[in-house]
Design a protein around this motif. Structure first.
Motif, PDB file in Angstrom:
ATOM      1  N   HIS A   1      -7.491 -32.257 -39.324  1.00 35.65           N
ATOM      2  CA  HIS A   1      -7.789 -33.667 -38.747  1.00 35.65           C
ATOM      3  C   HIS A   1      -6.656 -34.156 -38.147  1.00 35.65           C
ATOM      4  O   HIS A   1      -6.831 -35.148 -37.425  1.00 35.65           O
ATOM      5  CB  HIS A   1      -7.714 -34.639 -40.417  1.00 35.65           C
ATOM      6  CG  HIS A   1      -6.245 -34.104 -40.975  1.00 35.65           C
ATOM      7  ND1 HIS A   1      -6.145 -33.233 -41.639  1.00 35.65           N
ATOM      8  CD2 HIS A   1      -5.138 -34.918 -40.886  1.00 35.65           C
ATOM      9  CE1 HIS A   1      -4.795 -33.199 -42.206  1.00 35.65           C
ATOM     10  NE2 HIS A   1      -4.463 -34.328 -41.749  1.00 35.65           N
ATOM     11  N   LEU A   2      -5.376 -33.514 -37.730  1.00 37.22           N
ATOM     12  CA  LEU A   2      -4.315 -33.968 -37.173  1.00 37.22           C
ATOM     13  C   LEU A   2      -4.751 -33.947 -35.393  1.00 37.22           C
ATOM     14  O   LEU A   2      -4.288 -34.668 -34.655  1.00 37.22           O
ATOM     15  CB  LEU A   2      -3.279 -32.954 -37.257  1.00 37.22           C
ATOM     16  CG  LEU A   2      -2.555 -32.980 -38.784  1.00 37.22           C
ATOM     17  CD1 LEU A   2      -1.211 -31.859 -38.569  1.00 37.22           C
ATOM     18  CD2 LEU A   2      -1.896 -34.112 -38.833  1.00 37.22           C
ATOM     19  N   PHE A   3      -5.764 -33.070 -35.200  1.00 36.52           N
ATOM     20  CA  PHE A   3      -5.977 -32.887 -33.812  1.00 36.52           C
ATOM     21  C   PHE A   3      -7.325 -33.807 -33.401  1.00 36.52           C
ATOM     22  O   PHE A   3      -7.571 -33.756 -32.049  1.00 36.52           O
ATOM     23  CB  PHE A   3      -6.564 -31.409 -33.391  1.00 36.52           C
ATOM     24  CG  PHE A   3      -5.432 -30.439 -33.712  1.00 36.52           C
ATOM     25  CD1 PHE A   3      -4.299 -30.160 -33.156  1.00 36.52           C
ATOM     26  CD2 PHE A   3      -5.572 -29.820 -35.170  1.00 36.52           C
ATOM     27  CE1 PHE A   3      -3.238 -29.312 -33.585  1.00 36.52           C
ATOM     28  CE2 PHE A   3      -4.419 -28.995 -35.514  1.00 36.52           C
ATOM     29  CZ  PHE A   3      -3.502 -28.824 -34.618  1.00 36.52           C
ATOM     30  N   ILE A   4      -7.942 -34.447 -34.049  1.00 37.57           N
ATOM     31  CA  ILE A   4      -8.946 -35.085 -33.734  1.00 37.57           C
ATOM     32  C   ILE A   4      -8.749 -36.268 -32.773  1.00 37.57           C
ATOM     33  O   ILE A   4      -9.497 -36.486 -31.948  1.00 37.57           O
ATOM     34  CB  ILE A   4      -9.813 -35.937 -35.207  1.00 37.57           C
ATOM     35  CG1 ILE A   4     -10.342 -34.899 -35.758  1.00 37.57           C
ATOM     36  CG2 ILE A   4     -10.902 -36.728 -34.581  1.00 37.57           C
ATOM     37  CD1 ILE A   4     -11.004 -35.112 -37.272  1.00 37.57           C
TER      38      ILE A   4
ATOM     39  N   LEU B   1       7.966 -38.371 -25.569  1.00 41.81           N
ATOM     40  CA  LEU B   1       7.078 -37.567 -26.514  1.00 41.81           C
ATOM     41  C   LEU B   1       5.936 -36.843 -26.308  1.00 41.81           C
ATOM     42  O   LEU B   1       5.374 -35.887 -26.892  1.00 41.81           O
ATOM     43  CB  LEU B   1       6.868 -38.715 -27.412  1.00 41.81           C
ATOM     44  CG  LEU B   1       6.421 -38.246 -29.149  1.00 41.81           C
ATOM     45  CD1 LEU B   1       7.373 -37.335 -29.656  1.00 41.81           C
ATOM     46  CD2 LEU B   1       6.377 -39.480 -30.320  1.00 41.81           C
ATOM     47  N   GLU B   2       4.885 -37.536 -25.444  1.00 36.97           N
ATOM     48  CA  GLU B   2       3.666 -37.066 -24.807  1.00 36.97           C
ATOM     49  C   GLU B   2       3.830 -35.670 -24.380  1.00 36.97           C
ATOM     50  O   GLU B   2       3.166 -34.838 -24.327  1.00 36.97           O
ATOM     51  CB  GLU B   2       2.940 -38.210 -24.353  1.00 36.97           C
ATOM     52  CG  GLU B   2       2.447 -39.245 -25.010  1.00 36.97           C
ATOM     53  CD  GLU B   2       1.307 -40.279 -24.483  1.00 36.97           C
ATOM     54  OE1 GLU B   2       1.291 -40.039 -22.969  1.00 36.97           O
ATOM     55  OE2 GLU B   2       0.866 -41.113 -25.000  1.00 36.97           O
ATOM     56  N   GLU B   3       4.991 -35.645 -23.355  1.00 36.24           N
ATOM     57  CA  GLU B   3       5.417 -34.250 -23.004  1.00 36.24           C
ATOM     58  C   GLU B   3       5.416 -33.319 -23.775  1.00 36.24           C
ATOM     59  O   GLU B   3       5.107 -32.298 -23.583  1.00 36.24           O
ATOM     60  CB  GLU B   3       6.426 -34.467 -21.935  1.00 36.24           C
ATOM     61  CG  GLU B   3       6.314 -35.294 -20.732  1.00 36.24           C
ATOM     62  CD  GLU B   3       7.642 -35.308 -19.984  1.00 36.24           C
ATOM     63  OE1 GLU B   3       8.545 -34.641 -19.999  1.00 36.24           O
ATOM     64  OE2 GLU B   3       7.582 -36.340 -19.048  1.00 36.24           O
ATOM     65  N   VAL B   4       6.200 -33.476 -24.980  1.00 36.10           N
ATOM     66  CA  VAL B   4       6.571 -32.472 -26.085  1.00 36.10           C
ATOM     67  C   VAL B   4       5.383 -32.348 -26.717  1.00 36.10           C
ATOM     68  O   VAL B   4       5.107 -30.959 -26.995  1.00 36.10           O
ATOM     69  CB  VAL B   4       7.456 -32.946 -26.987  1.00 36.10           C
ATOM     70  CG1 VAL B   4       7.848 -32.055 -28.274  1.00 36.10           C
ATOM     71  CG2 VAL B   4       9.054 -33.497 -26.177  1.00 36.10           C
ATOM     72  N   LEU B   5       4.758 -33.361 -27.067  1.00 31.48           N
ATOM     73  CA  LEU B   5       3.241 -33.030 -27.689  1.00 31.48           C
ATOM     74  C   LEU B   5       2.241 -32.064 -26.946  1.00 31.48           C
ATOM     75  O   LEU B   5       1.578 -31.178 -27.573  1.00 31.48           O
ATOM     76  CB  LEU B   5       2.598 -34.251 -28.011  1.00 31.48           C
ATOM     77  CG  LEU B   5       3.094 -35.139 -29.421  1.00 31.48           C
ATOM     78  CD1 LEU B   5       2.235 -36.325 -29.547  1.00 31.48           C
ATOM     79  CD2 LEU B   5       2.240 -34.358 -30.480  1.00 31.48           C
ATOM     80  N   ARG B   6       2.382 -32.329 -25.761  1.00 29.52           N
ATOM     81  CA  ARG B   6       1.296 -31.635 -24.832  1.00 29.52           C
ATOM     82  C   ARG B   6       1.921 -30.057 -24.852  1.00 29.52           C
ATOM     83  O   ARG B   6       1.003 -29.068 -24.987  1.00 29.52           O
ATOM     84  CB  ARG B   6       1.307 -32.197 -23.356  1.00 29.52           C
ATOM     85  CG  ARG B   6       0.485 -31.471 -22.451  1.00 29.52           C
ATOM     86  CD  ARG B   6       0.290 -31.939 -21.256  1.00 29.52           C
ATOM     87  NE  ARG B   6      -0.688 -31.079 -20.056  1.00 29.52           N
ATOM     88  CZ  ARG B   6      -2.080 -31.228 -20.380  1.00 29.52           C
ATOM     89  NH1 ARG B   6      -2.479 -31.762 -21.154  1.00 29.52           N
ATOM     90  NH2 ARG B   6      -2.826 -30.117 -19.368  1.00 29.52           N
ATOM     91  N   MET B   7       3.169 -30.026 -24.864  1.00 29.77           N
ATOM     92  CA  MET B   7       3.758 -28.623 -24.682  1.00 29.77           C
ATOM     93  C   MET B   7       3.592 -28.116 -26.083  1.00 29.77           C
ATOM     94  O   MET B   7       3.039 -26.757 -26.016  1.00 29.77           O
ATOM     95  CB  MET B   7       5.171 -28.746 -24.614  1.00 29.77           C
ATOM     96  CG  MET B   7       5.986 -27.322 -24.376  1.00 29.77           C
ATOM     97  SD  MET B   7       5.931 -27.020 -22.444  1.00 29.77           S
ATOM     98  CE  MET B   7       7.189 -25.807 -22.283  1.00 29.77           C
ATOM     99  N   VAL B   8       3.439 -28.585 -27.146  1.00 30.11           N
ATOM    100  CA  VAL B   8       3.139 -27.714 -28.364  1.00 30.11           C
ATOM    101  C   VAL B   8       1.790 -27.468 -28.364  1.00 30.11           C
ATOM    102  O   VAL B   8       1.490 -26.326 -29.014  1.00 30.11           O
ATOM    103  CB  VAL B   8       3.380 -28.870 -29.654  1.00 30.11           C
ATOM    104  CG1 VAL B   8       2.987 -28.022 -31.040  1.00 30.11           C
ATOM    105  CG2 VAL B   8       5.072 -28.841 -29.826  1.00 30.11           C
ATOM    106  N   LEU B   9       0.843 -28.334 -28.018  1.00 30.43           N
ATOM    107  CA  LEU B   9      -0.405 -27.899 -27.757  1.00 30.43           C
ATOM    108  C   LEU B   9      -0.900 -26.970 -26.757  1.00 30.43           C
ATOM    109  O   LEU B   9      -1.738 -26.201 -27.533  1.00 30.43           O
ATOM    110  CB  LEU B   9      -1.389 -29.571 -27.465  1.00 30.43           C
ATOM    111  CG  LEU B   9      -1.488 -30.402 -28.692  1.00 30.43           C
ATOM    112  CD1 LEU B   9      -2.202 -31.638 -27.938  1.00 30.43           C
ATOM    113  CD2 LEU B   9      -2.473 -29.898 -29.688  1.00 30.43           C
ATOM    114  N   GLU B  10       0.031 -26.805 -25.796  1.00 25.37           N
ATOM    115  CA  GLU B  10      -0.212 -25.713 -24.863  1.00 25.37           C
ATOM    116  C   GLU B  10       0.206 -24.353 -25.698  1.00 25.37           C
ATOM    117  O   GLU B  10      -0.604 -23.376 -25.316  1.00 25.37           O
ATOM    118  CB  GLU B  10       0.336 -25.934 -23.551  1.00 25.37           C
ATOM    119  CG  GLU B  10      -0.081 -27.050 -22.943  1.00 25.37           C
ATOM    120  CD  GLU B  10       0.790 -27.216 -21.616  1.00 25.37           C
ATOM    121  OE1 GLU B  10       2.155 -26.976 -21.472  1.00 25.37           O
ATOM    122  OE2 GLU B  10       0.114 -27.662 -20.637  1.00 25.37           O
ATOM    123  N   ILE B  11       1.177 -24.338 -26.611  1.00 28.76           N
ATOM    124  CA  ILE B  11       1.429 -23.351 -27.106  1.00 28.76           C
ATOM    125  C   ILE B  11       0.681 -22.863 -28.026  1.00 28.76           C
ATOM    126  O   ILE B  11       0.060 -21.462 -27.978  1.00 28.76           O
ATOM    127  CB  ILE B  11       3.032 -23.596 -27.868  1.00 28.76           C
ATOM    128  CG1 ILE B  11       4.042 -23.770 -26.787  1.00 28.76           C
ATOM    129  CG2 ILE B  11       3.111 -22.346 -28.946  1.00 28.76           C
ATOM    130  CD1 ILE B  11       5.441 -24.381 -27.296  1.00 28.76           C
TER     131      ILE B  11
END
Length: 661
Positions: A553-556, A519-529
């Motif tokens: 607030h989601l990104f804090i 899940l963290e791999e996917v989350l990081r990919m979305v943040l990179e996008i």
């Protein structure tokens, strides 16, 4: 199946067929063949009809296996077909339809025999049955070398397809020759082992038939492109004076042209069989370095007819030219079919000329919209079809001009997108919406890590060119991150609780840790996008920035997380800068006020405050052993689309009870 026969139920008692499977020796020049090959039996055109046919032939099949070595009648029948096949081209030009009629009937019987044999015997035993002459040497065919009879048959079928003109009265013959080659290559379906050790594939890859590979692939593609329908019935009766009244229906594929046939199968049975055979030939014997697959090479080096460049004499691979415009149109018209999507994948992935042609088109929406529709209706599609559709998008997204162009193509009233009425959106925006929806569907239904990877890789490739994203697209992109963030929080909380109650939960901890890692791999990919969009297209995405501000607030929690703080840095910089400008405006700014601040703020934000990252670039690469995926996939398509009956209990390389095999 003999002369005058018209009912499946009566085949087992047919006197001609009983004689054929008996120990009696029938030489190729016996008058018997003119009688047995003059039947007017309506050929089955659906898998259920073929199942009834095979069941009705059980007793005859058993007799054939028992007596073939004594009679040699199967080899004699093949000789009869070969003798008629040599005259087919000339007879078609002279309108001598008797040769076509009898060659077709002979080939149909041979194909039925091969089909039954391959479902019960190893390929080596099948070849023995096909080319064993009569036990009595004095009665054998003088001068014939039966050791190569099957290769003669295979070569003859290829030559029929490439040499015999396709006209109304040869349509069924071409369909039968194509189907017969599919059947002859199907030994792998009923056994396990190395495909390149199978004799028929060796004949096709390295034997005499291989010299026609380039022309053969071109012909199969042209059959697919033409989408020729079976000729309509001749209501006036017999076409040729003196022939049986059923001749026209026999030669034009039984019930062709009728409403019943249209409902039972594809509008162009020949186009369907041609593309299935092409996929069989192009996806086998690709991993063995000792065997070069000439059909795959021909497909992957096809050139556009209007391309002035010619193949150089030193080029090792023979090429042919084709109307890419017609091929392109046929592909996007039939992309709802699995087999068409697979052909498109092969061409885009391996044929550089075709990929360049597609990327130069100004009507890209014609190709992309059917793919998006397939993904949107994922529950109605096979996982293979979804997977290949996504890979096609990933391959296209490797090109910067594609990523830019799709945002310049406006769309209106996409009726199949029913989640929300979107009257005006770009092709790029719709693509992002559908890929995000596929990710969500995969998370809840399929849970396929590779599907996630391909979806996110395609979005990442396109992200630096995201422009003027629709408000709904922006909402869905941020909502994807929100969904993942909530799931991440729940998993982390579960881990903390499991750690607290370690003795009772130690078996669950490794699984939970693995889930968090993925899940963290996917989350990081979305943040990179998101980071990529803000870095490269900040001034062109006011709607996305507005949504990020609304959901800041989601990104804090991620700005201090060691796995994410680097890729959230630019998001923090942009949002903090804009929040600072908002604080200098009205106390309670409205939507319009916020949008005006964003429009001005993104223009004045100092670029040096944004950290530079390498541009996201992902390239599709096939697995190390692609045959393990593609061979079962291709035969699943044959099983589903060829119209033939394949006994599911005999199939070894895929599971017929599953939608994807």
């Amino acid at each position: 199946m003999g002369a005058g026969s018209s009912s499946i139920s009566g085949l087992s008692s047919n006197e001609y067929l009983q004689r054929f499977v008996s120990p009696e020796i029938i030489t190729p020049n016996d008058p018997f063949w003119n009688q047995v090959l003059s039947f007017t039996f309506s050929i089955p055109n659906s898998s259920s009809d073929y199942r009834l046919l095979e069941e009705s032939l059980t007793s005859l099949y058993e007799e054939l296996v028992k007596n073939y070595a004594t009679s040699g009648n199967v080899a004699s029948l093949i000789h009869v077909f070969l003798s008629r096949a040599t005259e087919l081209k000339a007879s078609t030009q002279c309108e001598n339809n008797v040769f076509t009629w009898q060659a077709y009937n002979a080939l149909f019987i041979i194909r039925c025999i091969c089909k039954l044999l391959l479902q019960h015997l190893p390929e080596s035993d099948v070849i023995e049955v096909l080319q064993t002459g009569p036990a009595s040497a004095s009665e054998s065919v003088a001068g014939d070398d039966n050791s190569t009879l099957v290769e003669e048959l295979v070569t003859s079928l290829v030559e029929v397809i490439v040499d015999v003109p396709l006209v109304d009265l040869t349509y069924a013959l071409h369909h039968e020759a194509t189907t017969a080659l599919i059947v002859l290559t199907s030994a792998l379906v009923f056994s396990s082992g190395d495909v390149c050790h199978l004799a028929v594939f060796k004949m096709l890859m390295t034997g005499r038939a291989s010299i026609h590979a380039c022309l053969f692939v071109k012909t199969l593609l042209k059959r697919f492109m033409a989408q020729d329908k079976p000729p309509a019935k001749n209501e006036g009766g017999s076409v040729v004076l003196g022939l049986a009244s059923g001749l026209w229906n026999v030669l034009t594929f039984g019930l062709v042209g009728s409403e019943e046939t249209t409902k039972k199968g594809p509008e162009s049975p020949l186009a369907t069989q041609s593309i299935l055979l092409l996929l069989v030939l192009a996806n086998h014997c690709t991993a063995d370095r000792n065997i070069r697959n000439p059909y795959r090479q021909a497909l992957l080096h096809a050139q556009n007819f209007h391309d002035p460049a010619e193949s150089t004499p030193t080029q090792a691979v023979a090429t042919f030219k084709l109307e890419f415009a017609t091929l392109y149109k046929t592909l996007y018209t039939h992309l709802q079919e699995d087999q068409t999507t697979l052909v498109l994948y092969l061409l885009l992935h391996k044929n550089e000329d075709f990929r360049t042609y597609v990327l130069s088109r100004t009507d890209m929406e014609n190709l992309i919209l059917p793919i998006l529709r397939t993904l949107y209706h994922a529950p109605d599609s096979t996982s293979h079809h979804i997977y290949m559709s996504l890979i096609i998008l990933l391959i296209l997204s490797e090109d910067d001009s594609f990523n830019k162009t799709i945002h310049d193509i406006p769309l209106k009233n996409i009726t199949w997108y029913t989640e929300r009425l979107i009257s005006d959106i770009s092709l790029g925006g719709l693509l992002i919406l559908v890929v995000i929806r596929t990710i969500t569907y995969n998370m809840t239904k399929m849970r396929d890590k590779y599907l996630h990877t391909n979806c996110l890789a395609a979005l990442a490739n396109m992200s630096s060119q995201f422009r003027s994203l629709h408000p709904y697209v922006s909402q869905r992109l941020v909502s994807l991150f929100e969904t993942l963030a909530k799931r991440h929080a729940r998993l982390c909380e579960s881990l903390r609780q499991a750690d607290y109650m370690y003795e009772d939960s130690e078996n669950d901890i490794p699984d939970a840790l693995s889930d968090v890692s993925v899940l963290e791999e996917v989350l990081r990919m979305v943040l990179e996008i998101l980071n990529s969009v803000l870095t490269h297209q900040l001034s062109h995405n006011h709607n996305l920035v507005y949504t990020l501000l609304y959901k800041r607030h989601l990104f804090i929690p991620f700005s201090t997380h060691p796995n994410f703080q680097d890729v959230t840095q630019n998001i923090d910089v942009v949002l903090s800068y804009l929040m600072g400008r908002l604080e200098t405006t009205k106390r309670d700014p409205g939507v319009q006020d916020v949008q005006e601040v964003i429009q001005q703020g993104v223009l004045h934000l100092p670029k040096d405050r944004l950290k530079k990252f390498p541009e996201l670039k992902f390239k599709y690469v096939e697995e190390n052993e692609p045959e393990e995926f593609f061979i079962p996939y291709v035969w699943t398509l044959v099983y589903q689309s060829s119209g033939l009956y394949w006994n599911p209990e005999s199939i070894c390389i895929f599971d017929p009870s599953q939608p994807d095999g």
